[in-house]
Design a protein around this motif. Structure first.
Motif, PDB file in Angstrom:
ATOM      1  N   ALA A  44       0.834  -1.207   0.000  1.00 35.89           N
ATOM      2  CA  ALA A  44       0.000   0.000   0.000  1.00 35.89           C
ATOM      3  C   ALA A  44       0.861   1.246   0.000  1.00 35.89           C
ATOM      4  N   GLY A  45       1.958   1.216   0.765  1.00 36.02           N
ATOM      5  CA  GLY A  45       2.852   2.375   0.777  1.00 36.02           C
ATOM      6  C   GLY A  45       3.473   2.621  -0.575  1.00 36.02           C
ATOM      7  N   PHE A  46       3.831   1.534  -1.282  1.00 32.87           N
ATOM      8  CA  PHE A  46       4.403   1.689  -2.615  1.00 32.87           C
ATOM      9  C   PHE A  46       3.403   2.298  -3.577  1.00 32.87           C
ATOM     10  N   VAL A  47       2.151   1.834  -3.512  1.00 32.80           N
ATOM     11  CA  VAL A  47       1.110   2.378  -4.393  1.00 32.80           C
ATOM     12  C   VAL A  47       0.886   3.850  -4.111  1.00 32.80           C
ATOM     13  N   LEU A  48       0.824   4.242  -2.836  1.00 28.38           N
ATOM     14  CA  LEU A  48       0.609   5.638  -2.487  1.00 28.38           C
ATOM     15  C   LEU A  48       1.767   6.502  -2.966  1.00 28.38           C
ATOM     16  N   ALA A  49       2.994   5.985  -2.847  1.00 30.79           N
ATOM     17  CA  ALA A  49       4.153   6.749  -3.311  1.00 30.79           C
ATOM     18  C   ALA A  49       4.096   6.943  -4.811  1.00 30.79           C
ATOM     19  N   ALA A  50       3.711   5.889  -5.535  1.00 33.64           N
ATOM     20  CA  ALA A  50       3.601   6.013  -6.985  1.00 33.64           C
ATOM     21  C   ALA A  50       2.515   6.999  -7.363  1.00 33.64           C
ATOM     22  N   ALA A  51       1.393   6.976  -6.638  1.00 34.26           N
ATOM     23  CA  ALA A  51       0.303   7.908  -6.927  1.00 34.26           C
ATOM     24  C   ALA A  51       0.744   9.330  -6.669  1.00 34.26           C
ATOM     25  N   GLY A  52       1.534   9.559  -5.621  1.00 30.93           N
ATOM     26  CA  GLY A  52       2.013  10.894  -5.331  1.00 30.93           C
ATOM     27  C   GLY A  52       2.911  11.418  -6.421  1.00 30.93           C
ATOM     28  N   THR A  53       3.733  10.525  -7.012  1.00 30.61           N
ATOM     29  CA  THR A  53       4.607  10.954  -8.106  1.00 30.61           C
ATOM     30  C   THR A  53       3.795  11.336  -9.321  1.00 30.61           C
ATOM     31  N   ALA A  54       2.763  10.519  -9.648  1.00 30.68           N
ATOM     32  CA  ALA A  54       1.954  10.817 -10.827  1.00 30.68           C
ATOM     33  C   ALA A  54       1.172  12.107 -10.637  1.00 30.68           C
ATOM     34  N   ALA A  55       0.758  12.397  -9.391  1.00 32.07           N
ATOM     35  CA  ALA A  55      -0.050  13.571  -9.125  1.00 32.07           C
ATOM     36  C   ALA A  55       0.755  14.860  -9.245  1.00 32.07           C
ATOM     37  N   ALA A  56       2.082  14.758  -9.441  1.00 26.67           N
ATOM     38  CA  ALA A  56       2.913  15.952  -9.554  1.00 26.67           C
ATOM     39  C   ALA A  56       2.757  16.629 -10.909  1.00 26.67           C
ATOM     40  N   HIS A  57       2.030  16.008 -11.845  1.00 29.10           N
ATOM     41  CA  HIS A  57       1.825  16.593 -13.160  1.00 29.10           C
ATOM     42  C   HIS A  57       0.497  17.346 -13.211  1.00 29.10           C
ATOM     43  N   VAL A  58       0.399  18.313 -14.117  1.00 34.30           N
ATOM     44  CA  VAL A  58      -0.883  18.952 -14.380  1.00 34.30           C
ATOM     45  C   VAL A  58      -1.790  17.907 -15.023  1.00 34.30           C
ATOM     46  N   SER A  59      -2.981  17.723 -14.483  1.00 38.22           N
ATOM     47  CA  SER A  59      -3.876  16.676 -14.975  1.00 38.22           C
ATOM     48  C   SER A  59      -5.277  17.229 -15.160  1.00 38.22           C
TER      49      SER A  59
ATOM     50  N   VAL B  24     -18.033  19.280 -17.366  1.00 35.81           N
ATOM     51  CA  VAL B  24     -17.131  20.122 -16.579  1.00 35.81           C
ATOM     52  C   VAL B  24     -15.776  19.427 -16.492  1.00 35.81           C
ATOM     53  N   ALA B  25     -14.756  20.087 -17.023  1.00 40.92           N
ATOM     54  CA  ALA B  25     -13.389  19.574 -16.954  1.00 40.92           C
ATOM     55  C   ALA B  25     -12.675  20.264 -15.794  1.00 40.92           C
ATOM     56  N   THR B  26     -12.066  19.475 -14.927  1.00 40.74           N
ATOM     57  CA  THR B  26     -11.359  20.005 -13.769  1.00 40.74           C
ATOM     58  C   THR B  26      -9.862  19.764 -13.936  1.00 40.74           C
ATOM     59  N   PHE B  27      -9.091  20.844 -13.915  1.00 36.33           N
ATOM     60  CA  PHE B  27      -7.645  20.759 -14.062  1.00 36.33           C
ATOM     61  C   PHE B  27      -6.999  20.877 -12.675  1.00 36.33           C
ATOM     62  N   SER B  28      -6.151  19.913 -12.354  1.00 34.16           N
ATOM     63  CA  SER B  28      -5.430  19.909 -11.084  1.00 34.16           C
ATOM     64  C   SER B  28      -4.002  20.372 -11.346  1.00 34.16           C
TER      65      SER B  28
ATOM     66  N   VAL C 164      -9.021  13.736 -25.597  1.00 36.20           N
ATOM     67  CA  VAL C 164      -8.730  15.129 -25.944  1.00 36.20           C
ATOM     68  C   VAL C 164      -7.513  15.576 -25.143  1.00 36.20           C
ATOM     69  N   ALA C 165      -6.541  16.190 -25.830  1.00 33.71           N
ATOM     70  CA  ALA C 165      -5.345  16.701 -25.168  1.00 33.71           C
ATOM     71  C   ALA C 165      -5.522  18.185 -24.869  1.00 33.71           C
ATOM     72  N   PHE C 166      -5.054  18.603 -23.689  1.00 30.63           N
ATOM     73  CA  PHE C 166      -5.133  20.001 -23.269  1.00 30.63           C
ATOM     74  C   PHE C 166      -3.728  20.486 -22.861  1.00 30.63           C
ATOM     75  N   PRO C 167      -2.878  20.843 -23.829  1.00 31.27           N
ATOM     76  CA  PRO C 167      -1.545  21.349 -23.476  1.00 31.27           C
ATOM     77  C   PRO C 167      -1.660  22.535 -22.524  1.00 31.27           C
ATOM     78  N   ALA C 168      -0.740  22.607 -21.554  1.00 30.91           N
ATOM     79  CA  ALA C 168      -0.828  23.635 -20.523  1.00 30.91           C
ATOM     80  C   ALA C 168       0.506  24.355 -20.354  1.00 30.91           C
TER      81      ALA C 168
ATOM     82  N   GLU D  74       8.852  13.917 -19.496  1.00 33.76           N
ATOM     83  CA  GLU D  74       9.030  14.776 -18.328  1.00 33.76           C
ATOM     84  C   GLU D  74       7.852  15.710 -18.102  1.00 33.76           C
ATOM     85  N   HIS D  75       7.289  16.250 -19.183  1.00 32.61           N
ATOM     86  CA  HIS D  75       6.182  17.200 -19.059  1.00 32.61           C
ATOM     87  C   HIS D  75       5.016  16.755 -19.960  1.00 32.61           C
ATOM     88  N   PRO D  76       4.300  15.709 -19.544  1.00 37.28           N
ATOM     89  CA  PRO D  76       3.202  15.205 -20.372  1.00 37.28           C
ATOM     90  C   PRO D  76       2.034  16.176 -20.445  1.00 37.28           C
ATOM     91  N   SER D  77       1.415  16.214 -21.609  1.00 35.75           N
ATOM     92  CA  SER D  77       0.229  17.049 -21.785  1.00 35.75           C
ATOM     93  C   SER D  77      -0.951  16.412 -21.072  1.00 35.75           C
TER      94      SER D  77
END
Length: 217
Positions: free
Chosen positions: A19-34, A47-51, A129-133, A155-158
């Motif tokens: 579970a700790g490994f999964v949470l760490a991986a999720a935290g890394t993925a969440a570092a991108h604009v999504s 409604v599109a929500t950008f994080s 649909v891609a939303f470059p930011a 490094e900087h995925p759209s």
């Protein structure tokens, strides 16, 4: 008495580490604009929500510009401390939405993130649909999230939105299934089996407790 780790404890530790490994991986993925919009479907609005997280350790995010691929309508949700601006081309189509931190606003500080919601429509007839930011920091740094490919390999995925709502609204025989009366026989069977499982579990628990008491005696 054995001094080793019991199988039950060993399984618990393994699950905890996993579970700790999964949470760490999720935290890394969440570092991108999504972007997320669970109800988005071709030909419909959603409604599109950008994080937007701030990755810098010393500067705050002060501006976020999202490129929008030719939607007819766009309505932004008010965000305290931010001003939204919608750009359109000569055909009246939406081309970009920009959120800028107001003077005196701290923006998105290091270690924080902000969500920006915009109602868009209609979505194109495609699977995604891609939303470059573009993300601008208080020190003048501009990070462009516009790379295509696997999000784990660039490094900087759209930000890319999969139109999953398309299958729910337009896939298969969704309309016929929605019009047909619900068959609750499967649900009744599931409840019956669930009750049986609980009863068997209670009997097993009682037997286990009895065995422990007898062994102590």
């Amino acid at each position: 008495m054995s001094h080793g780790i019991s199988p039950v404890l060993r399984r618990g530790l393994t699950a905890t580490f996993a579970a700790g490994f999964v949470l760490a991986a999720a935290g890394t993925a969440a570092a991108h604009v999504s972007v997320s919009a669970p109800d988005a479907a071709p030909g419909h609005g959603a409604v599109a929500t950008f994080s937007v997280p701030t990755e810098s350790d010393t500067a705050a995010t002060t501006s976020v510009r999202i490129t929008v691929p030719g939607f007819s309508t766009a309505r932004t949700e008010p965000v305290p401390g931010w001003t939204a601006k919608i750009d359109r081309n000569d055909k009246g189509q939406v081309t970009a939405v920009t959120w800028t931190a107001n003077p005196g606003s701290p923006g998105i500080r290091p270690g924080e993130f902000q969500r920006f919601a915009v109602s868009l429509g209609p979505f194109p007839d495609s699977e995604s649909v891609a939303f470059p930011a573009e993300q601008t920091y208080s020190d003048g740094t501009v990070v462009r999230w516009n790379e295509t490919g696997d999000h784990d390999s660039v490094e900087h995925p759209s930000p890319v939105l999969a139109l999953t709502g398309a299958e729910a609204e337009h896939g298969g025989h969704g309309d016929e299934a929605a019009a047909a009366p619900a068959d609750d026989s499967g649900d009744t069977t599931a409840r019956w089996l669930g009750g049986l499982g609980l009863a068997l579990g209670a009997l097993a628990l009682g037997a286990g407790v009895g065995a422990v008491v007898r062994s102590r005696r």
